[in-house]
Design an enzyme around this catalytic site. Structure first.
Site, short mmCIF file in Angstrom:
data_model
loop_
_atom_site.label_atom_id
_atom_site.label_comp_id
_atom_site.label_asym_id
_atom_site.label_seq_id
_atom_site.Cartn_x
_atom_site.Cartn_y
_atom_site.Cartn_z
N PRO A 2 55.88 -2.49 72.32
CA PRO A 2 57.23 -2.02 71.99
C PRO A 2 58.29 -2.79 72.79
O PRO A 2 58.13 -2.99 73.99
CB PRO A 2 57.20 -0.55 72.40
CG PRO A 2 55.76 -0.18 72.48
CD PRO A 2 55.03 -1.44 72.85
N GLU A 3 59.33 -3.24 72.10
CA GLU A 3 60.43 -3.95 72.75
C GLU A 3 61.67 -3.05 72.69
O GLU A 3 61.58 -1.91 72.26
CB GLU A 3 60.68 -5.29 72.05
CG GLU A 3 59.42 -6.17 72.00
CD GLU A 3 59.64 -7.51 71.31
OE1 GLU A 3 60.79 -8.00 71.30
OE2 GLU A 3 58.67 -8.06 70.78
#
Ligand code: ZN
Length: 277
Positions: A2-3
């Site tokens: 996840p960014e």
């Protein structure tokens, strides 16, 4: 992994409801079940439980890729790393799923479950989030992070632009997807050295980063990892994991190279190798 857009989507859902979940704000913690000891980075579980049980959640925010759960006293920080996810359950609390690492139950019967198949995710309790987030670089949307400052920072370093943008101490929140997409949007070759970018290119790149992240957030992030739910941005990729497909702008096949050990996708025509004057 996840960014920023995926983490922001999760944060907004925890704060206001969304992704099929209700908000956790104003709920009071009733009990804690730590199912994988190393998930809790600090303090020890006894101390963690003692300090959060009976306390109320007042807000949920983000810094870089960290989720910050504000309590009426102290902060719980969560880093999802490779595969973590947080979901809220309605009462009654379901039986633990195989990869549930930490389950926080609220007085009203709702639960907050940290699920993490690959076990790299971490949770901290602290009175000062900066002790955990460390030397994170500026937030991309922070307006005090101006193109001029970005340009100066680029010129203080002499690294591949791709590698530098992945460095969380340079700018917070970016990962492989959004760096590749931002460099494409700005027309910059991923292996350009950071100190060769012109002020115009720096300007364009910062704008591209902001637009790309915003686009990601508006699409609830990208669901390429089997663990991240509900994102649509994977359908908007223009270079990331598009090797061999025609560039949407010029038709050239998208290429893949390795930059700083990371797979990197770009258009050889739209992102030329030479310094753009
Ligand atoms: Zn192209």
């Amino acid at each position: 992994m996840p960014e920023l857009p995926e983490v922001e989507t999760i944060v907004r859902a925890l704060r206001k409801g969304g992704r099929g979940d209700v908000s956790i704000v104003q709920r009071r913690i009733h009990s804690v079940d730590l199912r994988w000891a190393r998930t809790l980075a600090s303090p020890k579980i006894e101390d963690f439980s003692k300090r959060i049980i009976g306390h109320q959640i007042t807000d949920v925010t983000r810094r870089g890729k960290f989720i910050i759960i504000h309590l009426d006293e102290g902060f719980i920080l969560v880093h999802l790393r490779m595969s973590g996810d947080l979901r809220v359950t309605a009462p009654p609390i379901p039986a633990p799923a195989p990869h549930d690492r930490l389950i926080i139950t609220f007085e009203d019967g709702h639960g907050l479950i940290f699920n993490d198949p690959r076990k790299f995710g971490r949770v901290w309790l602290t009175n000062d989030p900066s002790e955990v987030t460390g030397n994170l670089g500026p937030e991309p949307f922070d307006l005090t992070f101006t193109p001029g400052i970005f340009y100066q920072n680029l010129h203080r370093r002499k690294k591949y632009i791709k590698s530098l943008l992945l460095d969380q101490s340079f700018v917070a929140g970016l990962g492989n997807i959004y760096v590749d997409e931002s460099l494409f949007k700005a027309g910059i070759f991923p292996l350009r050295l950071s100190n060769t970018l012109s002020i115009q290119e720096a300007n364009k790149l910062l704008e591209a980063i902001r637009e790309t992240l915003k686009d990601g957030i508006n699409n609830n992030g990208a669901s390429i990892d089997w663990v991240y739910r509900g994102g649509d941005y994977q359908n908007k990729f223009r270079v990331y994991q598009q090797t061999g497909k025609p560039c949407q702008i010029c038709g050239s096949p998208i290429e893949r190279i390795v930059a700083g050990q990371r797979g990197t996708h770009y258009c050889p025509k739209c992102q030329p190798k030479g310094v753009d004057k």
